[in-house]
Write a protein that holds these residues in place. Structure first.
Motif, mmCIF file in Angstrom:
data_model
loop_
_atom_site.group_PDB
_atom_site.id
_atom_site.type_symbol
_atom_site.label_atom_id
_atom_site.label_comp_id
_atom_site.label_asym_id
_atom_site.label_seq_id
_atom_site.Cartn_x
_atom_site.Cartn_y
_atom_site.Cartn_z
ATOM 1 N N ILE A 1 -15.941 20.065 45.017
ATOM 2 C CA ILE A 1 -14.859 20.183 44.242
ATOM 3 C C ILE A 1 -14.092 18.632 43.261
ATOM 4 O O ILE A 1 -14.186 18.887 41.934
ATOM 5 C CB ILE A 1 -13.703 21.195 44.428
ATOM 6 N N PHE B 1 -14.946 17.166 39.564
ATOM 7 C CA PHE B 1 -13.827 17.841 38.570
ATOM 8 C C PHE B 1 -13.736 15.636 38.404
ATOM 9 O O PHE B 1 -13.473 15.614 36.787
ATOM 10 C CB PHE B 1 -12.378 17.613 39.206
ATOM 11 N N GLN C 1 -16.479 15.951 35.087
ATOM 12 C CA GLN C 1 -16.586 16.561 34.287
ATOM 13 C C GLN C 1 -14.745 15.442 32.742
ATOM 14 O O GLN C 1 -15.531 15.488 32.040
ATOM 15 C CB GLN C 1 -15.326 17.524 34.209
ATOM 16 N N THR C 2 -14.193 14.810 33.875
ATOM 17 C CA THR C 2 -13.187 13.749 33.485
ATOM 18 C C THR C 2 -13.475 12.779 33.130
ATOM 19 O O THR C 2 -13.775 11.928 31.974
ATOM 20 C CB THR C 2 -12.167 13.424 34.492
ATOM 21 N N LEU D 1 -4.260 16.399 43.217
ATOM 22 C CA LEU D 1 -5.113 17.028 43.701
ATOM 23 C C LEU D 1 -5.092 16.908 45.264
ATOM 24 O O LEU D 1 -4.988 18.035 46.045
ATOM 25 C CB LEU D 1 -6.477 17.172 43.353
ATOM 26 N N THR E 1 -9.367 23.555 38.664
ATOM 27 C CA THR E 1 -9.872 22.901 37.917
ATOM 28 C C THR E 1 -11.043 22.873 37.130
ATOM 29 O O THR E 1 -11.359 22.269 36.102
ATOM 30 C CB THR E 1 -10.957 21.047 38.747
ATOM 31 N N LEU E 2 -11.923 24.034 37.208
ATOM 32 C CA LEU E 2 -12.269 24.795 36.739
ATOM 33 C C LEU E 2 -11.884 25.831 34.827
ATOM 34 O O LEU E 2 -12.510 25.724 33.451
ATOM 35 C CB LEU E 2 -13.410 26.873 37.214
ATOM 36 N N PRO F 1 -9.892 19.750 32.584
ATOM 37 C CA PRO F 1 -10.274 18.917 33.197
ATOM 38 C C PRO F 1 -10.657 17.533 30.992
ATOM 39 O O PRO F 1 -10.230 16.332 31.448
ATOM 40 C CB PRO F 1 -11.885 18.547 33.495
ATOM 41 N N SER G 1 -7.183 16.176 31.075
ATOM 42 C CA SER G 1 -6.702 14.992 32.720
ATOM 43 C C SER G 1 -7.911 14.150 32.344
ATOM 44 O O SER G 1 -7.163 13.016 32.955
ATOM 45 C CB SER G 1 -7.494 15.444 33.588
ATOM 46 N N SER G 2 -8.236 13.594 31.048
ATOM 47 C CA SER G 2 -9.164 12.608 30.695
ATOM 48 C C SER G 2 -8.046 12.212 29.513
ATOM 49 O O SER G 2 -9.278 10.987 29.210
ATOM 50 C CB SER G 2 -10.975 13.369 30.644
#
Length: 239
Positions: A27, A31, A34-35, A126, A151-152, A157, A160-161
């Motif tokens: 997970i 994540f 993605q970020t 997290l 997170t999905l 994401p 968060s990025s």
């Protein structure tokens, strides 16, 4: 009977899979992927306030004090930052910003590096939320699934990025919940946990003022639990 046994074995298997540290690691890694991808591919500024945050961070990087007494002319875009209460994020982030500026003044490189710092805050949050949920009595499988579903959510994401005080606020909110739980547990270090809760709550409100009601609810929760435990002897017990 066989169908019941098979269903129980399947449930046990799923619980062991979802509750494994490998699943939580997957997970977190997914994540991070993605970020980081969004941080590298996102055109600056992404969120409506990313340019705002980086601009104030740049102003704080030119001074040692966390307080701005005179409004710089170039800060007109940011509003009256001399009276701005949620300043601690920008002051803290001015440290990595100054380090990055020592090596390069390229805007794109600076933005990506600062985004990575914000991503690290979310990742740390997290882990703390996981520790909080497990300590509160939730099973590992439910804890990992809850964090996984969080997170999905597409916005998570994406937000968060970016460079935003929400990343550090997320980390401190997780820490407030964890410290509140530790403050009501019977231990020799109970007073230390309470002091840490009050300290982090106070500092977190300077990161983002909207944390105040969350911090107040947690402190009130701790006060009620301790009063029910010790009643009028609360001061003597804590001392």
């Amino acid at each position: 009977m066989k169908s019941k046994k098979s269903s129980k074995s399947k449930a046990t298997l799923l619980a062991s899979v979802f509750g494994s540290n490998w699943f939580f690691g997957f997970i977190v890694l997914f994540f991070i992927f993605q970020t980081v991808w969004l941080a590298l591919s996102g055109i600056y500024p992404m969120l409506f306030d990313e340019e705002y945050h980086l601009g104030i961070i740049d102003i704080y990087s030119r001074q040692i004090s966390p307080f701005i007494h005179v409004q710089p002319p170039e800060a007109a875009f940011h509003g009256d930052i001399t009276r701005y209460g949620s300043y601690l994020f920008h002051y803290i982030m001015s440290v990595p910003y100054s380090i990055i500026q020592f090596f390069t003044h390229d805007l794109q490189t600076t933005v990506i590096a600062m985004r990575f710092v914000c991503i690290s805050f979310i990742i740390s949050g997290l882990f703390i939320f996981r520790a909080f949920l497990l300590r509160s009595g939730l099973t590992k499988s439910l804890t990992h699934l809850a964090i996984g579903f969080f997170t999905l959510i597409p916005l998570v994401p994406f937000a968060s990025s970016q460079i935003s005080y929400d990343s550090l606020a997320f980390l401190l909110i997780a820490l407030i919940f964890y410290l509140a739980l530790r403050s009501v547990e019977n231990s020799k270090r109970q007073v230390i946990w309470i002091i840490l809760l009050m300290s982090v709550s106070s500092l977190a409100s300077l990161i983002k003022f909207t944390i105040l009601p969350i911090a107040f609810a947690n402190v009130l929760f701790v006060a009620i639990i301790l009063w029910r435990k010790y009643n009028t002897k609360i001061y003597k017990e804590l001392l």
